[in-house]
Design a protein around this motif. Structure first.
Motif, PDB file in Angstrom:
ATOM      1  N   MET A   1       0.851  -1.229   0.174  1.00  0.00           N
ATOM      2  CA  MET A   1      -0.079   0.009   0.074  1.00  0.00           C
ATOM      3  C   MET A   1       0.889   1.236  -0.085  1.00  0.00           C
ATOM      4  SD  MET A   1      -2.625   1.508   3.141  1.00  0.00           S
ATOM      5  CE  MET A   1      -3.274  -0.074   2.773  1.00  0.00           C
ATOM      6  N   ASN A   2       0.609   2.256  -1.105  1.00  0.00           N
ATOM      7  CA  ASN A   2       1.595   3.360  -0.865  1.00  0.00           C
ATOM      8  C   ASN A   2       0.520   4.467  -0.326  1.00  0.00           C
ATOM      9  OD1 ASN A   2       3.539   2.530  -2.646  1.00  0.00           O
ATOM     10  ND2 ASN A   2       2.742   2.950  -4.385  1.00  0.00           N
ATOM     11  N   ILE A   3       1.430   5.230   0.451  1.00  0.00           N
ATOM     12  CA  ILE A   3       1.048   6.553   1.305  1.00  0.00           C
ATOM     13  C   ILE A   3       1.895   7.614   0.739  1.00  0.00           C
ATOM     14  CG2 ILE A   3       0.515   7.524   3.254  1.00  0.00           C
ATOM     15  CD1 ILE A   3       0.092   5.008   4.688  1.00  0.00           C
ATOM     16  N   LYS A   4       1.335   8.374   0.136  1.00  0.00           N
ATOM     17  CA  LYS A   4       2.391   9.680  -0.618  1.00  0.00           C
ATOM     18  C   LYS A   4       1.845  10.913   0.163  1.00  0.00           C
ATOM     19  CE  LYS A   4       3.407   7.689  -4.645  1.00  0.00           C
ATOM     20  NZ  LYS A   4       3.379   7.474  -6.268  1.00  0.00           N
ATOM     21  N   ILE A   5       2.831  11.718   0.705  1.00  0.00           N
ATOM     22  CA  ILE A   5       2.247  13.129   0.991  1.00  0.00           C
ATOM     23  C   ILE A   5       3.181  14.069   0.778  1.00  0.00           C
ATOM     24  CG2 ILE A   5       1.434  12.055   3.413  1.00  0.00           C
ATOM     25  CD1 ILE A   5       4.049  12.840   4.543  1.00  0.00           C
ATOM     26  N   TYR A   6       2.598  15.284   0.287  1.00  0.00           N
ATOM     27  CA  TYR A   6       3.155  16.630   0.072  1.00  0.00           C
ATOM     28  C   TYR A   6       3.428  17.334   1.081  1.00  0.00           C
ATOM     29  CZ  TYR A   6       4.621  20.783  -2.514  1.00  0.00           C
ATOM     30  OH  TYR A   6       5.494  21.731  -2.894  1.00  0.00           O
ATOM     31  N   VAL A   7       4.788  17.475   1.593  1.00  0.00           N
ATOM     32  CA  VAL A   7       5.039  18.319   2.773  1.00  0.00           C
ATOM     33  C   VAL A   7       5.706  19.641   2.366  1.00  0.00           C
ATOM     34  CG1 VAL A   7       6.329  18.256   4.830  1.00  0.00           C
ATOM     35  CG2 VAL A   7       5.588  16.171   3.935  1.00  0.00           C
ATOM     36  N   ALA A   8       5.070  20.696   2.994  1.00  0.00           N
ATOM     37  CA  ALA A   8       5.608  21.973   2.478  1.00  0.00           C
ATOM     38  C   ALA A   8       6.430  22.650   3.942  1.00  0.00           C
ATOM     39  CB  ALA A   8       4.566  22.677   2.090  1.00  0.00           C
ATOM     40  N   ASN A   9       7.056  23.502   3.226  1.00  0.00           N
ATOM     41  CA  ASN A   9       7.834  24.484   4.362  1.00  0.00           C
ATOM     42  C   ASN A   9       6.654  25.501   4.710  1.00  0.00           C
ATOM     43  OD1 ASN A   9       9.137  26.865   5.389  1.00  0.00           O
ATOM     44  ND2 ASN A   9      11.241  26.030   4.644  1.00  0.00           N
ATOM     45  N   LEU A  10       6.270  25.768   5.793  1.00  0.00           N
ATOM     46  CA  LEU A  10       5.097  26.417   6.122  1.00  0.00           C
ATOM     47  C   LEU A  10       5.368  28.151   6.083  1.00  0.00           C
ATOM     48  CD1 LEU A  10       1.966  26.365   6.611  1.00  0.00           C
ATOM     49  CD2 LEU A  10       2.586  25.888   8.860  1.00  0.00           C
ATOM     50  N   GLY A  11       6.709  28.108   6.620  1.00  0.00           N
ATOM     51  CA  GLY A  11       7.255  29.778   6.670  1.00  0.00           C
ATOM     52  C   GLY A  11       7.365  30.275   5.273  1.00  0.00           C
ATOM     53  N   LYS A  12       7.915  29.606   4.555  1.00  0.00           N
ATOM     54  CA  LYS A  12       8.114  29.888   2.946  1.00  0.00           C
ATOM     55  C   LYS A  12       6.563  30.098   2.548  1.00  0.00           C
ATOM     56  CE  LYS A  12      12.545  29.626   2.235  1.00  0.00           C
ATOM     57  NZ  LYS A  12      13.402  30.680   1.612  1.00  0.00           N
ATOM     58  N   TYR A  13       5.804  29.063   2.524  1.00  0.00           N
ATOM     59  CA  TYR A  13       4.377  28.950   2.128  1.00  0.00           C
ATOM     60  C   TYR A  13       3.781  30.037   2.476  1.00  0.00           C
ATOM     61  CZ  TYR A  13      -0.426  27.887   1.173  1.00  0.00           C
ATOM     62  OH  TYR A  13      -1.826  27.855   0.656  1.00  0.00           O
ATOM     63  N   ASN A  14       4.005  30.837   3.645  1.00  0.00           N
ATOM     64  CA  ASN A  14       3.040  32.004   4.261  1.00  0.00           C
ATOM     65  C   ASN A  14       3.770  33.035   3.645  1.00  0.00           C
ATOM     66  OD1 ASN A  14       1.313  30.693   5.869  1.00  0.00           O
ATOM     67  ND2 ASN A  14       2.678  30.600   7.566  1.00  0.00           N
ATOM     68  N   GLU A  15       5.134  33.153   3.031  1.00  0.00           N
ATOM     69  CA  GLU A  15       5.633  34.253   2.336  1.00  0.00           C
ATOM     70  C   GLU A  15       5.148  34.105   0.867  1.00  0.00           C
ATOM     71  OE1 GLU A  15       9.884  33.825   3.314  1.00  0.00           O
ATOM     72  OE2 GLU A  15       9.438  34.290   5.281  1.00  0.00           O
ATOM     73  N   GLY A  16       4.393  33.047   0.513  1.00  0.00           N
ATOM     74  CA  GLY A  16       4.307  33.235  -0.943  1.00  0.00           C
ATOM     75  C   GLY A  16       5.020  32.307  -1.896  1.00  0.00           C
ATOM     76  N   ILE A  17       5.990  31.397  -1.107  1.00  0.00           N
ATOM     77  CA  ILE A  17       6.865  30.763  -1.994  1.00  0.00           C
ATOM     78  C   ILE A  17       6.697  29.162  -1.799  1.00  0.00           C
ATOM     79  CG2 ILE A  17       9.530  30.037  -2.076  1.00  0.00           C
ATOM     80  CD1 ILE A  17      10.048  32.707  -0.934  1.00  0.00           C
ATOM     81  N   LEU A  18       6.380  28.619  -2.738  1.00  0.00           N
ATOM     82  CA  LEU A  18       6.259  27.121  -2.755  1.00  0.00           C
ATOM     83  C   LEU A  18       7.459  26.290  -2.626  1.00  0.00           C
ATOM     84  CD1 LEU A  18       3.334  26.849  -5.285  1.00  0.00           C
ATOM     85  CD2 LEU A  18       3.099  27.135  -2.851  1.00  0.00           C
ATOM     86  N   GLN A  19       7.628  25.772  -1.560  1.00  0.00           N
ATOM     87  CA  GLN A  19       8.866  24.930  -1.111  1.00  0.00           C
ATOM     88  C   GLN A  19       8.462  23.739  -0.685  1.00  0.00           C
ATOM     89  OE1 GLN A  19      12.386  26.861   0.180  1.00  0.00           O
ATOM     90  NE2 GLN A  19      13.217  25.075   1.223  1.00  0.00           N
ATOM     91  N   GLY A  20       8.298  22.648  -1.121  1.00  0.00           N
ATOM     92  CA  GLY A  20       7.996  21.336  -0.564  1.00  0.00           C
ATOM     93  C   GLY A  20       8.241  20.188  -1.525  1.00  0.00           C
ATOM     94  N   GLU A  21       7.792  18.872  -1.180  1.00  0.00           N
ATOM     95  CA  GLU A  21       8.226  17.894  -1.959  1.00  0.00           C
ATOM     96  C   GLU A  21       7.209  16.630  -1.596  1.00  0.00           C
ATOM     97  OE1 GLU A  21      10.457  16.270  -4.651  1.00  0.00           O
ATOM     98  OE2 GLU A  21      11.158  18.099  -3.897  1.00  0.00           O
ATOM     99  N   TRP A  22       7.201  15.910  -2.335  1.00  0.00           N
ATOM    100  CA  TRP A  22       6.141  14.666  -2.309  1.00  0.00           C
ATOM    101  C   TRP A  22       7.114  13.551  -1.758  1.00  0.00           C
ATOM    102  CZ3 TRP A  22       1.029  13.563  -2.820  1.00  0.00           C
ATOM    103  CH2 TRP A  22       0.373  14.611  -3.197  1.00  0.00           C
ATOM    104  N   PHE A  23       6.493  12.657  -0.931  1.00  0.00           N
ATOM    105  CA  PHE A  23       7.356  11.505  -0.266  1.00  0.00           C
ATOM    106  C   PHE A  23       6.529  10.437   0.026  1.00  0.00           C
ATOM    107  CE2 PHE A  23       8.982  15.649   1.441  1.00  0.00           C
ATOM    108  CZ  PHE A  23      10.488  15.590   1.059  1.00  0.00           C
ATOM    109  N   THR A  24       7.200   9.318  -0.584  1.00  0.00           N
ATOM    110  CA  THR A  24       6.482   8.051  -0.468  1.00  0.00           C
ATOM    111  C   THR A  24       6.983   7.509   1.097  1.00  0.00           C
ATOM    112  OG1 THR A  24       6.286   7.573  -2.778  1.00  0.00           O
ATOM    113  CG2 THR A  24       6.183   5.603  -1.183  1.00  0.00           C
TER     114      THR A  24
END
Length: 195
Positions: free
Chosen positions: A1-24
């Motif tokens: 069973m695959n579980i994948k999540i996209y985790v983002a840097n919340l501080g960067k996100y709040n500054e309008g910068i998308l910095q994150g990655e998909w992880f299995t």
């Protein structure tokens, strides 16, 4: 069973910068933090949570998307999700052909989870899925209750189906994909709550 999540840097996100990655999952949590910029290793190889950049400290993260057969919230514990993913690695998911579950695969799924101590009581979820043999046993048991009882019991029976659902009134009804989907969803919900 695959579980994948996209985790983002919340501080960067709040500054309008998308910095994150998909992880299995399972995936090393420190690697996740380093990849999204909320953790780092020093020269000696020691991990430090938080990354300072231009006078700002980035240490918060959030799950912004996921691919899993159950819901994952924005602030779900990645450690718990990793543990769950590891525990579920050898479990066969129920088979869904063109979106339709096969009853035996749902039964096997629940029993396998119970045998691995991931599900407390498989019967609670799948006890109302009955096959022809169980129907025959129930008819033998209820035959002395009279024709009226058997008439209600068998009213919605379909002799072309191998599996049926025993409804709350104790009567047979068609085992629909909606019922099977609800069972699978309830199983995943219990697994998430208890693990």
């Amino acid at each position: 069973m695959n579980i994948k999540i996209y985790v983002a840097n919340l501080g960067k996100y709040n500054e309008g910068i998308l910095q994150g990655e998909w992880f299995t999952l399972p995936h090393d949590i420190k690697d996740i933090y380093v990849t999204i910029g909320v953790g780092q290793y020093d020269e000696q190889g020691n991990y430090n949570h938080g990354v300072e950049e231009d006078g700002r400290l980035y240490e918060e993260f959030a799950i912004h998307d996921y691919e899993a057969p159950f819901e994952i919230s924005e602030y779900s514990s990645i450690n718990k999700l990793n543990e769950l993913a590891e525990a579920l690695q050898d479990i066969s998911e129920p088979v869904a052909n063109h979106g339709l579950y096969e009853p035996q695969s749902v039964i096997n799924f629940a029993l396998q989870l119970e045998s691995e101590s991931l599900l407390h009581d498989a019967h609670y979820h799948i006890g109302d899925i009955i096959d022809d043999d169980r129907i025959n046993e129930m008819i033998k048991h209820d035959i002395d209750k009279g024709w009226e009882r058997l008439k209600h019991f068998l009213y919605a029976a379909d002799s072309t189906e191998e599996y049926h659902h025993l409804n709350g009134a104790g009567n047979i009804e068609r085992l629909t994909n909606d019922i099977l989907t609800g069972i699978v969803e309830d199983i995943y919900k219990e697994i998430l709550e208890n693990n």
